[in-house]
Design an enzyme around this catalytic site. Sequence first.
Site, PDB file in Angstrom:
ATOM      1  N   ALA A  35       0.822  -1.224   0.000  1.00  0.00           N
ATOM      2  CA  ALA A  35       0.000   0.000   0.000  1.00  0.00           C
ATOM      3  C   ALA A  35       0.851   1.266   0.000  1.00  0.00           C
ATOM      4  O   ALA A  35       0.383   2.327  -0.408  1.00  0.00           O
ATOM      5  CB  ALA A  35      -0.913   0.002   1.224  1.00  0.00           C
TER       6      ALA A  35
ATOM      7  N   TYR B 234       3.222   2.947  24.898  1.00  0.00           N
ATOM      8  CA  TYR B 234       2.326   3.226  23.770  1.00  0.00           C
ATOM      9  C   TYR B 234       2.185   4.729  23.521  1.00  0.00           C
ATOM     10  O   TYR B 234       2.852   5.280  22.650  1.00  0.00           O
ATOM     11  CB  TYR B 234       0.944   2.545  23.947  1.00  0.00           C
TER      12      TYR B 234
HETATM   13  P1  NAD Z   1      -3.693  -6.103  11.688  1.00  0.00           P
HETATM   14  O1  NAD Z   1      -2.281  -6.548  11.786  1.00  0.00           O
HETATM   15  O2  NAD Z   1      -4.769  -7.067  12.029  1.00  0.00           O
HETATM   16  O3  NAD Z   1      -4.018  -5.564  10.183  1.00  0.00           O
HETATM   17  C1  NAD Z   1      -3.086  -4.894   9.409  1.00  0.00           C
HETATM   18  C2  NAD Z   1      -3.567  -4.820   7.962  1.00  0.00           C
HETATM   19  O4  NAD Z   1      -2.602  -4.055   7.209  1.00  0.00           O
HETATM   20  C3  NAD Z   1      -3.660  -6.183   7.229  1.00  0.00           C
HETATM   21  O5  NAD Z   1      -4.770  -6.166   6.349  1.00  0.00           O
HETATM   22  C4  NAD Z   1      -2.370  -6.242   6.407  1.00  0.00           C
HETATM   23  O6  NAD Z   1      -2.452  -7.053   5.236  1.00  0.00           O
HETATM   24  C5  NAD Z   1      -2.244  -4.775   6.032  1.00  0.00           C
HETATM   25  N1  NAD Z   1      -0.880  -4.377   5.664  1.00  0.00           N
HETATM   26  C6  NAD Z   1       0.241  -4.373   6.443  1.00  0.00           C
HETATM   27  N2  NAD Z   1       1.289  -3.883   5.731  1.00  0.00           N
HETATM   28  C7  NAD Z   1       0.814  -3.564   4.502  1.00  0.00           C
HETATM   29  C8  NAD Z   1       1.388  -3.013   3.328  1.00  0.00           C
HETATM   30  N3  NAD Z   1       2.664  -2.674   3.273  1.00  0.00           N
HETATM   31  N4  NAD Z   1       0.594  -2.864   2.239  1.00  0.00           N
HETATM   32  C9  NAD Z   1      -0.723  -3.221   2.257  1.00  0.00           C
HETATM   33  N5  NAD Z   1      -1.335  -3.719   3.350  1.00  0.00           N
HETATM   34  C10 NAD Z   1      -0.569  -3.886   4.461  1.00  0.00           C
HETATM   35  O7  NAD Z   1      -3.780  -4.782  12.559  1.00  0.00           O
HETATM   36  P2  NAD Z   1      -4.943  -4.067  13.411  1.00  0.00           P
HETATM   37  O8  NAD Z   1      -4.688  -4.312  14.838  1.00  0.00           O
HETATM   38  O9  NAD Z   1      -6.286  -4.321  12.826  1.00  0.00           O
HETATM   39  O10 NAD Z   1      -4.524  -2.546  13.168  1.00  0.00           O
HETATM   40  C11 NAD Z   1      -5.130  -1.729  12.204  1.00  0.00           C
HETATM   41  C12 NAD Z   1      -5.072  -0.296  12.706  1.00  0.00           C
HETATM   42  O11 NAD Z   1      -5.854  -0.205  13.903  1.00  0.00           O
HETATM   43  C13 NAD Z   1      -3.657   0.177  13.066  1.00  0.00           C
HETATM   44  O12 NAD Z   1      -3.500   1.511  12.701  1.00  0.00           O
HETATM   45  C14 NAD Z   1      -3.643   0.036  14.580  1.00  0.00           C
HETATM   46  O13 NAD Z   1      -2.726   0.900  15.199  1.00  0.00           O
HETATM   47  C15 NAD Z   1      -5.076   0.425  14.898  1.00  0.00           C
HETATM   48  N6  NAD Z   1      -5.546   0.000  16.234  1.00  0.00           N
HETATM   49  C16 NAD Z   1      -5.350  -1.275  16.678  1.00  0.00           C
HETATM   50  C17 NAD Z   1      -5.751  -1.617  17.966  1.00  0.00           C
HETATM   51  C18 NAD Z   1      -5.544  -3.012  18.531  1.00  0.00           C
HETATM   52  O14 NAD Z   1      -5.591  -3.177  19.745  1.00  0.00           O
HETATM   53  N7  NAD Z   1      -5.348  -4.004  17.692  1.00  0.00           N
HETATM   54  C19 NAD Z   1      -6.400  -0.667  18.786  1.00  0.00           C
HETATM   55  C20 NAD Z   1      -6.631   0.589  18.287  1.00  0.00           C
HETATM   56  C21 NAD Z   1      -6.187   0.932  17.010  1.00  0.00           C
END
Ligand code: NAD
Length: 388
Positions: A112, A234
């Site tokens: 991406a 964090y």
């Molecule tokens: P995750 O690891 O489940 O999902 C990450 C996604 O990004 C996947 O679809 C992966 O294929 C994609 N991805 C990674 N590198 C990529 C690249 N170079 N090109 C294209 N796609 C790519 O993560 P998540 O926990 O769902 O996190 C998503 C967002 O939510 C992040 O910004 C995270 O900080 C935020 N978030 C997460 C939490 C938590 O506790 N998990 C809480 C609040 C916010």
Amino acid sequence: MVIEPKVREFICTTAHPDGCRENVMRQIEYTKKLGNTEGPKKVLIIGSSTGYGLASRITATYACNASTLGIMFEKPAAPPRRTATPGWYNTKTFEEIAQADGYYAKTINGDAFSEKVKLETIDIIKKDLGKIDMVIYSLAAPRRTLGDGTVYSSTLKTVEQDFTNKSLNLKDNSISEATIHPASEEEITATVKVMGGEDWMDWMKALSEADVLEPNAETVAYSYIGPKLTYPVYYNGTIGIAKKHLYDTSLQINKDFSHKGIHAYISVNKALVTQASSAIPIVPLYMAILYKVMKDKNLHEGCIEQINRLFREKLNCGCPVVDKEGRIRLDDYEMNEDIQSQVMEYWDQVNSENINQLADMTGYWDDFYHMFGFRFDDVDYTKDVTLE
Ligand code: NAD
């Protein structure tokens, strides 16, 4: 072959296609049961294959009847032995089911951060959708490669001082102490490059210049704040600095694109076990205690419950419910005073002997294994699976 979980600390190196299918089907069923709601009709989800991004894709489709284009970075299986990554199986299942239900659902598997994927995305939007009315930015990436080949890696470290606190030993569920050391200036800069807002802004510029955004399109990026307990690792750590940059980018997008009616929001979500979050030191123990407290109070949510609440209650058809800083707060239940005081009480008391009373270790590990398609009661794990 029979696929078994191969767990190394916070990662599982195998994934089960039938279990991943089950995981996606459950999220679709949950969303369908809640019925339809007003919302976007043509949605681009950057980071669409797991965690919050997958839940966003499912909710946009099954709550709002939206067409979705997803971007992910996943690996297919490499027969005879290596399974695909869970996001690959999730997406295969999602596309199959959504298309059979009459929805448009396409996915680009690529980086991406690259210009190539941005151009490919714009091409597909022009051909298939015309314009889009929502962009969800849900990337959690370990590194970013720029066009000139420079690679930036993100780190999960403190800033300035060591931070020592209780930590969960994921090998045997025991409690020990972990010390996280401060990042160098280069590591901080690199983390901001990967997890800050620069690439989100690049996406919005590219989409706007290509004229593929509807007037009044919305874009939402996901963030986290959490309790004071985890601030050193964090909120005030390397990832928190990147998330502040992401927030500043939301303000900048609003400024730069206001003449086009585009609105950018940060949604602060709840801490949940995902591939990204289980890698953060000290946070898994906090999550296991949080699960226990929130389940006891009947307030626990997973990604799909959170994102359904985002679409149904918080986005509010172009008039989102936001805090003083303009952020959507899906972490409202997590940060509730009652919840946090109970979590802190348990945190102070927890040790290797009482962990199963004070933390939801079963829930933590169920979520962890479910992410990779394991430990679902209705999946036959003795079955021979052909890797494709
Ligand atoms: P995750 O690891 O489940 O999902 C990450 C996604 O990004 C996947 O679809 C992966 O294929 C994609 N991805 C990674 N590198 C990529 C690249 N170079 N090109 C294209 N796609 C790519 O993560 P998540 O926990 O769902 O996190 C998503 C967002 O939510 C992040 O910004 C995270 O900080 C935020 N978030 C997460 C939490 C938590 O506790 N998990 C809480 C609040 C916010």
